[in-house]
Design a protein around this motif. Sequence first.
Motif, short mmCIF file in Angstrom:
data_model
loop_
_atom_site.label_atom_id
_atom_site.label_comp_id
_atom_site.label_asym_id
_atom_site.label_seq_id
_atom_site.Cartn_x
_atom_site.Cartn_y
_atom_site.Cartn_z
N THR A 1 58.16 122.30 -2.01
CA THR A 1 57.30 123.45 -1.75
C THR A 1 58.11 124.72 -1.93
OG1 THR A 1 55.95 122.17 -0.20
CG2 THR A 1 55.75 124.56 -0.11
N LEU A 2 57.58 125.64 -2.73
CA LEU A 2 58.25 126.90 -3.01
C LEU A 2 57.49 128.03 -2.33
CD1 LEU A 2 58.74 126.41 -6.87
CD2 LEU A 2 60.32 125.78 -5.03
N ASP A 3 58.21 128.82 -1.55
CA ASP A 3 57.62 129.93 -0.80
C ASP A 3 58.28 131.23 -1.24
OD1 ASP A 3 56.62 131.72 1.02
OD2 ASP A 3 57.59 130.84 2.78
N PRO A 4 57.74 131.89 -2.27
CA PRO A 4 58.39 133.10 -2.80
C PRO A 4 58.34 134.29 -1.86
CG PRO A 4 56.25 132.81 -3.82
CD PRO A 4 56.50 131.57 -3.01
N ALA A 5 57.37 134.31 -0.95
CA ALA A 5 57.26 135.44 -0.03
C ALA A 5 58.46 135.51 0.91
CB ALA A 5 55.98 135.34 0.79
N ASN A 6 59.05 134.35 1.18
CA ASN A 6 60.19 134.29 2.11
C ASN A 6 61.46 133.77 1.45
OD1 ASN A 6 58.81 135.01 4.77
ND2 ASN A 6 57.53 133.32 4.07
N ASP A 7 61.47 133.68 0.12
CA ASP A 7 62.64 133.23 -0.63
C ASP A 7 63.21 131.93 -0.07
OD1 ASP A 7 62.46 135.37 -2.33
OD2 ASP A 7 63.95 136.59 -1.30
N ARG A 8 62.35 130.92 0.02
CA ARG A 8 62.79 129.65 0.58
C ARG A 8 62.04 128.50 -0.10
NH1 ARG A 8 59.67 129.13 6.47
NH2 ARG A 8 57.59 129.63 5.66
N SER A 9 62.60 127.32 0.02
CA SER A 9 61.96 126.12 -0.51
C SER A 9 62.19 124.97 0.46
CB SER A 9 62.52 125.78 -1.89
OG SER A 9 63.93 125.64 -1.85
N GLN A 10 61.38 123.95 0.30
CA GLN A 10 61.44 122.79 1.20
C GLN A 10 61.28 121.52 0.38
OE1 GLN A 10 59.32 122.14 5.35
NE2 GLN A 10 57.87 121.78 3.71
N LEU A 11 62.13 120.54 0.65
CA LEU A 11 62.11 119.29 -0.09
C LEU A 11 61.93 118.14 0.89
CD1 LEU A 11 62.48 118.41 -3.07
CD2 LEU A 11 64.88 117.96 -2.50
N ILE A 12 60.79 117.45 0.79
CA ILE A 12 60.49 116.34 1.70
C ILE A 12 60.50 115.03 0.93
CG2 ILE A 12 58.73 115.29 3.16
CD1 ILE A 12 57.95 118.08 4.05
N SER A 13 61.36 114.12 1.35
CA SER A 13 61.49 112.81 0.70
C SER A 13 60.55 111.80 1.33
CB SER A 13 62.93 112.30 0.84
OG SER A 13 63.85 113.23 0.33
N ILE A 14 59.94 110.98 0.47
CA ILE A 14 59.07 109.90 0.94
C ILE A 14 59.72 108.58 0.56
CG2 ILE A 14 56.77 108.89 0.84
CD1 ILE A 14 55.76 111.59 -0.21
N PRO A 15 60.20 107.80 1.53
CA PRO A 15 60.86 106.53 1.21
C PRO A 15 59.95 105.61 0.41
CG PRO A 15 61.30 107.14 3.48
CD PRO A 15 60.25 108.10 2.97
N ARG A 16 60.53 104.90 -0.53
CA ARG A 16 59.76 104.06 -1.45
C ARG A 16 59.00 102.94 -0.74
NH1 ARG A 16 63.13 99.27 -4.32
NH2 ARG A 16 64.12 98.46 -2.44
N ASP A 17 59.48 102.51 0.44
CA ASP A 17 58.85 101.39 1.14
C ASP A 17 57.74 101.83 2.09
OD1 ASP A 17 60.48 99.39 -0.02
OD2 ASP A 17 62.09 99.85 1.39
N THR A 18 57.44 103.13 2.12
CA THR A 18 56.39 103.64 3.01
C THR A 18 55.07 102.91 2.75
OG1 THR A 18 57.43 105.83 3.09
CG2 THR A 18 55.11 105.68 3.73
N ARG A 19 54.50 102.34 3.80
CA ARG A 19 53.25 101.59 3.68
C ARG A 19 52.08 102.54 3.84
NH1 ARG A 19 49.79 98.15 7.06
NH2 ARG A 19 49.00 96.42 5.79
N THR A 20 51.21 102.56 2.83
CA THR A 20 50.08 103.48 2.86
C THR A 20 48.96 102.96 1.98
OG1 THR A 20 49.48 105.83 2.63
CG2 THR A 20 50.85 104.88 0.90
N GLU A 21 47.81 103.60 2.05
CA GLU A 21 46.65 103.20 1.25
C GLU A 21 46.81 103.65 -0.19
OE1 GLU A 21 41.81 104.00 0.95
OE2 GLU A 21 42.96 104.81 2.63
N MET A 22 46.54 102.75 -1.12
CA MET A 22 46.56 103.09 -2.53
C MET A 22 45.25 103.83 -2.87
SD MET A 22 49.46 101.79 -3.76
CE MET A 22 50.15 102.40 -2.19
N VAL A 23 45.38 104.97 -3.55
CA VAL A 23 44.21 105.79 -3.87
C VAL A 23 44.18 106.09 -5.36
CG1 VAL A 23 43.02 107.97 -3.43
CG2 VAL A 23 44.30 106.85 -1.58
N GLY A 24 43.04 105.82 -6.00
CA GLY A 24 42.92 106.12 -7.41
C GLY A 24 42.10 105.11 -8.17
#
Length: 303
Positions: free
Chosen positions: A85-108
């Motif tokens: 996520t890039l936030d140009p108003a505050n000159d900052r960014s955020q990087l969130i990692s999602i582990p590959r083994d995360t169990r979740t619903e498949m959508v698509g």
Amino acid sequence: MKKKWWIIPSIIIGVLMIGVGIFALNHYNHAKTTVNDEMSEDITSIDTVIGEKKLKNQESLSILLMGDDARADEAGRSDALMVLTLDPANDRSQLISIPRDTRTEMVGDSPQAGKMDKINHAYAFGGTDMAVQTVQNLLDINLDYYVRMNMEGMQDMVDALDGITVQNDLDWKDKGFHYHQGELALDGAQTMGFVRMRYEDPNGDFGRTERQRKVIKGIVDKGASAGSVTRIGDILDVLGSNVKTNMDFNTMQKMFTDYRDTRKSMDSYQLQGTGTKIDGIYYMEVSDEEVNKVNDMIQEYHS
């Protein structure tokens, strides 16, 4: 371990690298052709019109970064997933990692839609569209762009930059190279060893993804340096051969000029969960509270 746990490069990194030399006339046409003809891949799950409006107004953007392990004639899996996520108003960014083994619903659009599975299977089941929709559903967010890179090109990328520098918290040796604590200068092969290392790290997967984020920062910093201008041609060749995105050249140009300072401050986080086995298969179960926490973190960068 047989699978290659390599890092995600991102088109944002590519933007920064391209942007350094974008005004050099001899690179302009090469860059434009690479992005629009070789890297372009539209998907239906993201409305780029919305992203273009945000870009025009210099609003915050969220981009899905994917690293796939596909080989020739194989779909592969997205063994690395991050939301940048890039936030140009505050000159900052955020990087969130999602582990590959995360169990979740498949959508698509896939016979596996609606089933619970590891999140990295979404790409194998339904390509980029399913990976995007599954991440959006898990975190209850809207993504503005995506970047997918075949990890076979990561070593070439680091070498095209003439190496990167990272901060290392552990001390170990691998294939004759000493990964000492402190600042490390790495070439492409050494970078792969840095992010693949598993058993010497007491934090396991969490330690590995932290090293991934450090390498991303190293690539961003090196790619944005003036010294990379002379290597733009090599960088573009690596990107063209290994990266797909729904950004076009004009989008990248504007992102470089209006969002480049977001790299000044990068926060990082990894989705937390509890390891469990279901029918003999390992998964990471993530609580609703954790999902809500991460959603709040992303939304705060959009406020």
